[in-house]
Scaffold this active site. Structure first.
Site, mmCIF file in Angstrom:
data_model
loop_
_atom_site.group_PDB
_atom_site.id
_atom_site.type_symbol
_atom_site.label_atom_id
_atom_site.label_comp_id
_atom_site.label_asym_id
_atom_site.label_seq_id
_atom_site.Cartn_x
_atom_site.Cartn_y
_atom_site.Cartn_z
ATOM 1 N N ASN A 1 -27.833 7.193 55.798
ATOM 2 C CA ASN A 1 -27.139 7.824 57.022
ATOM 3 C C ASN A 1 -27.087 9.202 56.530
ATOM 4 O O ASN A 1 -26.011 9.292 55.939
ATOM 5 C CB ASN A 1 -26.189 7.098 57.270
ATOM 6 C CG ASN A 1 -25.238 7.500 58.267
ATOM 7 O OD1 ASN A 1 -25.424 8.600 58.962
ATOM 8 N ND2 ASN A 1 -23.934 6.826 58.792
ATOM 9 N N ARG B 1 -30.233 6.033 60.199
ATOM 10 C CA ARG B 1 -29.383 6.593 61.311
ATOM 11 C C ARG B 1 -30.032 8.128 62.106
ATOM 12 O O ARG B 1 -30.105 8.884 61.325
ATOM 13 C CB ARG B 1 -27.958 6.713 61.147
ATOM 14 C CG ARG B 1 -27.073 7.130 62.425
ATOM 15 C CD ARG B 1 -25.783 7.376 61.804
ATOM 16 N NE ARG B 1 -24.722 7.643 63.017
ATOM 17 C CZ ARG B 1 -23.893 8.426 63.017
ATOM 18 N NH1 ARG B 1 -23.177 8.681 61.717
ATOM 19 N NH2 ARG B 1 -23.052 8.439 63.967
ATOM 20 N N HIS C 1 -22.617 6.899 69.231
ATOM 21 C CA HIS C 1 -21.854 6.004 68.337
ATOM 22 C C HIS C 1 -22.434 4.553 68.468
ATOM 23 O O HIS C 1 -21.744 3.537 68.299
ATOM 24 C CB HIS C 1 -20.174 6.082 68.291
ATOM 25 C CG HIS C 1 -19.676 7.292 67.734
ATOM 26 N ND1 HIS C 1 -18.616 8.035 68.324
ATOM 27 C CD2 HIS C 1 -20.013 7.887 66.485
ATOM 28 C CE1 HIS C 1 -18.534 9.002 67.544
ATOM 29 N NE2 HIS C 1 -18.956 8.803 66.425
ATOM 30 N N ARG D 1 -14.905 18.988 66.494
ATOM 31 C CA ARG D 1 -15.311 19.183 67.550
ATOM 32 C C ARG D 1 -14.145 19.325 68.760
ATOM 33 O O ARG D 1 -13.372 18.427 68.738
ATOM 34 C CB ARG D 1 -16.393 17.972 68.042
ATOM 35 C CG ARG D 1 -17.716 18.233 67.141
ATOM 36 C CD ARG D 1 -18.660 17.114 67.499
ATOM 37 N NE ARG D 1 -18.265 16.408 66.203
ATOM 38 C CZ ARG D 1 -19.265 15.107 65.932
ATOM 39 N NH1 ARG D 1 -19.780 14.699 67.037
ATOM 40 N NH2 ARG D 1 -19.097 14.497 65.033
ATOM 41 N N GLU E 1 -22.275 0.420 60.539
ATOM 42 C CA GLU E 1 -23.324 0.731 61.188
ATOM 43 C C GLU E 1 -24.596 0.313 60.643
ATOM 44 O O GLU E 1 -25.659 0.237 61.036
ATOM 45 C CB GLU E 1 -23.416 2.292 61.331
ATOM 46 C CG GLU E 1 -22.145 2.588 62.495
ATOM 47 C CD GLU E 1 -21.607 3.775 62.251
ATOM 48 O OE1 GLU E 1 -21.015 3.936 61.217
ATOM 49 O OE2 GLU E 1 -21.618 4.858 63.040
#
Ligand code: ADP
Length: 409
Positions: free
Chosen positions: A9, A107, A195, A254, A392
């Protein structure tokens, strides 16, 4: 020798890795190795954007999280993503001696309209994914660079790209559309959502926490990046992120949702160019920009600077607004799930969000929240509130193994 899947990832300032043994052939796959190398930077900027003073650090653990080895670099020493991959390719093979790595799962943040499920990487797939770099400039280049490095070093090893956008392919048309001219929408300008690997994991384990945890659920993925997803029966029907991972909640660096008129004003009146606006919206806004202190929630919670407290207030305000909006799309709410760094660990944020959601039928169990219990709502609460750690990498490993077993190499 055990068959294993390696998961990479590669994020904006870190590369996380895990290895899973796949003997059992059934989820959950067993994690045998984990770790990360973080605070990556560039020669111009040695540390990560949200914490420029941090020094690169590597840690590798066994499958139970027990630390096997660590290494730190000096603060002034820039460690790029390429350096980090080269380091991992030296460091990991001896630790996986008892495993036969059958494939690597990655990912990949953006799969665009073309990829609604994981894809075995080849030149054509890489080419398609490169076109999506402008839609995820902070992540996609690093995701793809890791794939390219491994392709050169180990050309025979299958690689599978798993997308953060794929879970949201169930979004109804009305939830995907922007109110833009058809000619623009036809070029793929629409909401994709992100996500998804985290949401897919949560959807896959919810019933283990409570068989009633299906129906109308809002999952809050609150990490450095943050978004929320409305799920009906485990499928995404609305989400806060959009065409890019800038939309929705304010995040570490962000901005989240913004009047598009602001961007026009920055360009036409304040004389900023597109690159400057991009840097500002992705790297200098959010919690970091608002507070002027940090993009890291732990640092904000520890700070007595009023600007840090105002940033937290806005963060909770925007989550609360979106919770109402997502509950409306679901036609009511049965449960809320908190996950990712802030969701799993911040007693304060969970408490603030739950208090603001009392009108929806949320009743927080303060002691359970303090104790980081799985269920943090009272027995009487009309809406169940859960804290479920995300994984994940587990989802990526499952998809990658499924690809290996379905395709003859
Ligand atoms: P990423 O999106 O990079 O995977 P994480 O999911 O690890 O990030 O989330 C990182 C965020 O979680 C940071 O803002 C960090 O401060 C926050 N966090 C981690 N632990 C805590 C804690 N105990 N209290 C408050 N915030 C925390």
């Amino acid at each position: 020798m055990q068959d294993a899947i390696l998961v990479i990832n590669a994020g904006s300032s870190s590369i996380k890795f895990s290895a899973f043994a796949v003997q059992a052939h059934q989820p959950p796959l067993q994690r045998v190795l984990g770790g990360k190398i973080e605070s990556l930077g560039t020669s111009e900027r040695p540390g990560p954007v949200d914490n420029p003073g941090a020094s690169p650090h590597f840690v590798v653990t066994d499958g139970n999280g027990q630390v096997l080895a660590e290494k730190s670099w000096r603060t002034s020493e820039a460690l790029s993503h390429d350096d980090a991959m080269a380091f991992l390719l030296e460091e990991l093979p001896p630790r996986l001696e008892k495993c036969q790595v059958r494939a690597v799962g990655h990912r990949v943040v953006h799969g665009g309209a073309a990829f609604s499920s994981p894809a075995r990487v080849n030149d054509e797939v890489l080419h398609e994914l490169e076109k999506l770099i402008p839609l995820a400039p902070l992540h996609q280049p690093h995701n793809l660079a890791a794939i390219r490095t491994l392709k050169i070093q180990m050309p025979d090893l299958p690689q599978v790209a798993c997308f953060d956008t794929a879970f949201h392919h169930t979004l109804p048309e009305v939830a995907r559309a922007f109110a833009l001219p058809q000619a623009i929408s036809a070029r793929g300008v629409r909401r994709y959502g992100f996500h998804g690997l985290s949401y897919e994991y949560i959807a896959s384990v919810m019933a283990q926490f409570d068989p009633a945890l299906s129906g109308r659920v809002v999952v809050l993925h609150l990490g450095n990046g943050a978004s929320m997803c409305a799920m009906r029966d485990g499928r995404s029907i609305a989400t806060t992120m959009g065409f890019t991972a800038l939309d929705g909640l304010p995040m570490g660096t962000r901005c989240g949702s913004l009047d598009p008129g602001v961007v026009l004003y920055l360009l036409s009146e304040l004389g900023m160019d597109a690159d400057q606006v991009l840097t500002m919206l992705y790297e200098q806004s959010g919690l970091l920009g608002m507070s002027g202190v940090s993009g890291d929630m732990r640092a904000l919670e520890a700070s007595d600077d009023p600007a840090a407290q105002r940033a937290i207030e806005l963060y909770v305000y925007r989550i609360s607004q979106q919770l109402g909006a997502l509950a409306a799309t679901l036609g009511g709410l049965d449960a809320i799930v908190f996950t990712a760094g802030i969701g799993e660990h911040s007693v304060h944020i969970r408490s603030q969000v739950c208090c603001a959601a009392a009108w929806l039928g949320v009743e927080l169990d303060t002691a359970a929240n303090q104790a980081h219990a799985s269920r943090i709502s009272t027995i009487e609460s009309r809406v169940g509130v859960w804290v479920i750690p995300t994984d994940e990498e587990q989802v990526i490993a499952r998809h990658t193994w499924a690809d290996c077993t379905s395709t003859s190499d």
